[in-house]
Write a protein that holds these residues in place. Sequence first.
Motif, PDB file in Angstrom:
ATOM      1  N   ALA A 102      -6.365 -27.140  25.712  1.00  0.00           N
ATOM      2  CA  ALA A 102      -6.073 -26.784  24.325  1.00  0.00           C
ATOM      3  C   ALA A 102      -6.520 -27.943  23.465  1.00  0.00           C
ATOM      4  O   ALA A 102      -6.310 -29.110  23.825  1.00  0.00           O
ATOM      5  N   TYR A 103      -7.180 -27.646  22.348  1.00  0.00           N
ATOM      6  CA  TYR A 103      -7.564 -28.733  21.462  1.00  0.00           C
ATOM      7  C   TYR A 103      -7.613 -28.259  20.027  1.00  0.00           C
ATOM      8  O   TYR A 103      -7.692 -27.055  19.740  1.00  0.00           O
ATOM      9  N   CYS A 104      -7.582 -29.225  19.135  1.00  0.00           N
ATOM     10  CA  CYS A 104      -7.535 -28.920  17.703  1.00  0.00           C
ATOM     11  C   CYS A 104      -8.373 -29.953  16.961  1.00  0.00           C
ATOM     12  O   CYS A 104      -8.114 -31.161  17.063  1.00  0.00           O
ATOM     13  N   THR A 105      -9.413 -29.484  16.255  1.00  0.00           N
ATOM     14  CA  THR A 105     -10.229 -30.359  15.417  1.00  0.00           C
ATOM     15  C   THR A 105     -10.205 -29.914  13.960  1.00  0.00           C
ATOM     16  O   THR A 105     -10.886 -30.497  13.129  1.00  0.00           O
ATOM     17  N   HIS A 106      -9.413 -28.883  13.678  1.00  0.00           N
ATOM     18  CA  HIS A 106      -9.319 -28.318  12.328  1.00  0.00           C
ATOM     19  C   HIS A 106      -7.847 -28.053  12.016  1.00  0.00           C
ATOM     20  O   HIS A 106      -7.116 -27.560  12.877  1.00  0.00           O
ATOM     21  N   PRO A 107      -7.383 -28.370  10.818  1.00  0.00           N
ATOM     22  CA  PRO A 107      -5.965 -28.193  10.500  1.00  0.00           C
ATOM     23  C   PRO A 107      -5.499 -26.739  10.453  1.00  0.00           C
ATOM     24  O   PRO A 107      -4.294 -26.490  10.419  1.00  0.00           O
ATOM     25  N   ASP A 108      -6.425 -25.792  10.478  1.00  0.00           N
ATOM     26  CA  ASP A 108      -6.041 -24.384  10.381  1.00  0.00           C
ATOM     27  C   ASP A 108      -6.026 -23.646  11.711  1.00  0.00           C
ATOM     28  O   ASP A 108      -5.404 -22.592  11.833  1.00  0.00           O
ATOM     29  N   THR A 109      -6.713 -24.177  12.712  1.00  0.00           N
ATOM     30  CA  THR A 109      -6.840 -23.449  13.979  1.00  0.00           C
ATOM     31  C   THR A 109      -6.774 -24.385  15.173  1.00  0.00           C
ATOM     32  O   THR A 109      -6.981 -25.594  15.055  1.00  0.00           O
ATOM     33  N   MET A 110      -6.497 -23.788  16.342  1.00  0.00           N
ATOM     34  CA  MET A 110      -6.600 -24.518  17.609  1.00  0.00           C
ATOM     35  C   MET A 110      -7.363 -23.641  18.592  1.00  0.00           C
ATOM     36  O   MET A 110      -7.435 -22.416  18.429  1.00  0.00           O
ATOM     37  N   VAL A 111      -7.915 -24.266  19.610  1.00  0.00           N
ATOM     38  CA  VAL A 111      -8.758 -23.568  20.579  1.00  0.00           C
ATOM     39  C   VAL A 111      -8.121 -23.668  21.959  1.00  0.00           C
ATOM     40  O   VAL A 111      -7.639 -24.736  22.364  1.00  0.00           O
ATOM     41  N   ILE A 112      -8.123 -22.552  22.685  1.00  0.00           N
ATOM     42  CA  ILE A 112      -7.678 -22.508  24.070  1.00  0.00           C
ATOM     43  C   ILE A 112      -8.887 -22.129  24.923  1.00  0.00           C
ATOM     44  O   ILE A 112      -9.526 -21.096  24.685  1.00  0.00           O
ATOM     45  N   LYS A 126      -3.206 -21.246  12.920  1.00  0.00           N
ATOM     46  CA  LYS A 126      -1.874 -21.782  12.646  1.00  0.00           C
ATOM     47  C   LYS A 126      -1.257 -21.029  11.471  1.00  0.00           C
ATOM     48  O   LYS A 126      -1.977 -20.541  10.583  1.00  0.00           O
ATOM     49  N   GLU A 127       0.061 -20.956  11.448  1.00  0.00           N
ATOM     50  CA  GLU A 127       0.740 -20.305  10.331  1.00  0.00           C
ATOM     51  C   GLU A 127       0.556 -21.095   9.043  1.00  0.00           C
ATOM     52  O   GLU A 127       0.431 -20.523   7.961  1.00  0.00           O
ATOM     53  N   ILE A 128       0.560 -22.422   9.171  1.00  0.00           N
ATOM     54  CA  ILE A 128       0.406 -23.306   8.023  1.00  0.00           C
ATOM     55  C   ILE A 128      -0.671 -24.335   8.341  1.00  0.00           C
ATOM     56  O   ILE A 128      -0.731 -24.846   9.463  1.00  0.00           O
ATOM     57  N   SER A 129      -1.514 -24.623   7.382  1.00  0.00           N
ATOM     58  CA  SER A 129      -2.513 -25.664   7.576  1.00  0.00           C
ATOM     59  C   SER A 129      -1.807 -27.015   7.695  1.00  0.00           C
ATOM     60  O   SER A 129      -1.114 -27.453   6.778  1.00  0.00           O
ATOM     61  N   ALA A 130      -1.937 -27.656   8.849  1.00  0.00           N
ATOM     62  CA  ALA A 130      -1.229 -28.911   9.105  1.00  0.00           C
ATOM     63  C   ALA A 130      -1.964 -29.684  10.187  1.00  0.00           C
ATOM     64  O   ALA A 130      -2.765 -29.125  10.948  1.00  0.00           O
ATOM     65  N   MET A 131      -1.661 -30.958  10.266  1.00  0.00           N
ATOM     66  CA  MET A 131      -2.294 -31.811  11.255  1.00  0.00           C
ATOM     67  C   MET A 131      -1.493 -31.796  12.550  1.00  0.00           C
ATOM     68  O   MET A 131      -0.312 -32.115  12.573  1.00  0.00           O
TER      69      MET A 131
END
Length: 364
Positions: free
Chosen positions: A227-237, A250-255
Motif C-alpha cells: 500500500a502506498y500514497c503519493t497524493h493526499p486524495d488517494t492511496m494505491v493497493i 480518501k474521504e478527506i484530502s489529507a497527508m
Amino acid sequence: MRRVFLNPDNDKTWEITCEGERVIRSNNGGKPREKLFDDPQQAAKYAEKEMWSKLKKGFIYRNPEAAPGSPLFQLHIGSGYTGFMPLAAVPGTNQFYAGYVVGQFEKEEIYHLDEHGQKQLIWVLEGNHLIYDMFYCPEAGELLIDDSHQISGLSADGGVHSYTSFTRDSILYLSGNRGLWYDGARLIVMDLLTKEHLYQTEATPEMVNGYSRQLCGGLARSGRRIAYCTHPDTMVIYDLDTGIEHSIAKEISAMTVAMYFSADDRYLFTQERYGSGELACYDMNSLTRRSEWRKEQVSSFAVHPAKPLLALFRFGKVELYHTESWQRILEFKPEHVVKNCKLVFTEDYLALYSDYGCISLYAI
C-alpha cells in the motif's frame, strides 16, 4: 502505589510509596521520610516528579509481575533529541532496539533492550545522524534504518549496507525478509536475503499545503501486497502476486504519515494529518473504509504483527483494541510523556519511547 528503583551502577535502591495524601521515601531500606499533601492529586504529582528524578539519575524501575497497563520496566535513555523516537521489535521475542541521539547530534547510539530493562549498546553512528524509523530482520541479521532519508542495513559485525543514497524523501517498512523503501525515484520491494528487487514503480510525491511532500507506504504481513500514497486524495493497493492495482479515494484530502496492515492482512490502518487527524481503517476485502470505526486526534499507533491487537496514543492515553471484536480492551495513561510517544509491540508487551526520553515496556 509502592515502587522500588535500582541503580545498576552501584546496586543502591530507592523506594517510594504514595497512599492518599502521603508520600513515603527511603534510600537503601533506611529510615523512611514522609511528606503530607492537601489532597491525593498533589501527592501523586509529587511522587511522579520524584520518580522521574531518580530515573534521570540512572535508576531503573522493574516489576516483572506488572498488571496490564503498568510498566515492567522504566529507564531514562538520555536527554538528547526526541523529535524522532525510533523503536524496532525483535520478531517473536520481547526484545527491541531503540535509537538515541547524543547531545547536539554528536552521534546516534542504538541500544538493545530485553524485557527486564537490560540495556546493551550495539551500534554507534558517529557524526550527524538522525534515525526516523527502523525495523529488525532476524533472517538477514540486519537492522534496517531510515537515517536522514538514507536507507541502510546494520549487521551485528558492524557492517553497514547502504540500500539507497541520500534522498529528499524516504519511507521504510519491513515484513518478514521483504523491505520496502524509496530510492528518490522509485518505490522498491526487495528480498533482503537474495537482494532481488521483487517490485518497483516510479513514484513522485505531491506537495501538501505547500510545504510537505506526500510519501507513505506499507507492506502486508505476508509481503504479497503493498500500500502506498503519493497524493493526499488517494492511496494505491498493489498485489505483487497478481499484478493487480487498485486506487482508493480518501474521504478527506489529507497527508498520510503511517500505514500498517493488521496481522491477518484483512485491514489497513492509516494515520492522517494536515486536513484530518484520524486513524482510518480500510477493509482489504472490499477495498473500502470502515466508516463505523473512527478515531480522532491519534498521535501515534502500532499494530501487532501476529495478534489481532492495535494500540494508539491520543489525549494522553494509550488505548488497546482487539481488531476482530473491535472492542477496546485496555486503556491507561503512560508515565513520563510530555506530548507524544512511539509505540511498538513486542511478542507479549507494548514498548513505549516518550518525548521525555523515557523507555518503558508495558504489560497488556
